[in-house]
Design a protein around this motif. Structure first.
Motif: not given
Length: 208
Positions: A30-31, A34-38, A160-167, A169-170
């Motif tokens: 599901a995650l 969601e990240a893929a736009g569905m 800063k968020v776009a550079a996050n490698t932990g998620s 989707a985020t």
């Protein structure tokens, strides 16, 4: 997504469709959806997981993470009132279980809805109650800054968020936020490039 579908089919085939392992697979699938736009597909998977939980333990409260994820999917398809109600219920569960991270996730979700409704004061109040500094908190502070017209601040937070490698989707949401900030600043070419990066990342998740 195909990998998760195959794994879930195997669990179901051996009568373990309601097992802990199957529920983890549904949530992860599901995650990714969601990240893929569905978000509608994600919502269905969250609902399936809740149904499996209810079948096993009719009186048990849903896990905080599941309530938060379901609320976010509702928000993504525009069912804001329902999402807000689920978030509020999730907040109570998180408080009852002293789940600090869960409380932060819920408050971020409530802030997101407040921003969409134009209630920026409420959004700021929700974010001020967060006890964790997470990428999603930064993402929402970026959206709030953009809503206030503070473009440079918003762009910095989104980067800063776009550079996050932990998620992934985020990070995709951060890249999209960056595109919005660049567009607001009048840099259409850079905004298009950020949007392209986000789309490419989302497509990769969808095909994976």
């Amino acid at each position: 997504i195909d990998y998760y579908e195959m794994a879930l089919q195997k669990f179901t085939a051996v009568g373990r469709g309601s097992s802990d392992g199957a529920m983890v697979i549904r949530n992860n699938m599901a995650l990714v959806s969601e990240a893929a736009g569905m978000p509608k597909q994600a919502l269905q998977l969250y609902d399936d997981t809740l149904a499996a939980l209810a079948e096993r333990s009719p009186d048990a409260k849903p896990p905080v993470y599941l309530a938060v994820n379901r609320s976010r999917a509702l928000e993504a398809i525009g069912r804001l009132q329902e999402a807000q109600q689920v978030y509020q219920s999730a907040l109570q569960i998180a408080v009852d279980f002293q789940h600090t991270i869960g409380q932060t996730q819920v408050l971020v979700g409530l802030a997101a809805i407040a921003i969409q409704r134009g209630d920026l004061s409420a959004a700021a109040a929700y974010l001020d109650r967060t006890a964790e500094s997470t990428p999603r908190v930064s993402l929402m502070r970026g959206r709030l800054a953009l809503a206030h017209g503070n473009i440079a601040e918003a762009r910095g937070l989104f980067e800063k968020v776009a550079a996050n490698t932990g998620s992934k989707a985020t990070a995709i949401e951060g890249e999209l936020g960056k595109a919005e900030a660049l567009l607001a600043a009048g840099d259409a070419a850079a905004a298009a490039e950020s949007a392209r990066i986000a789309l490419s990342a989302a497509t990769s998740l969808q095909s994976g």
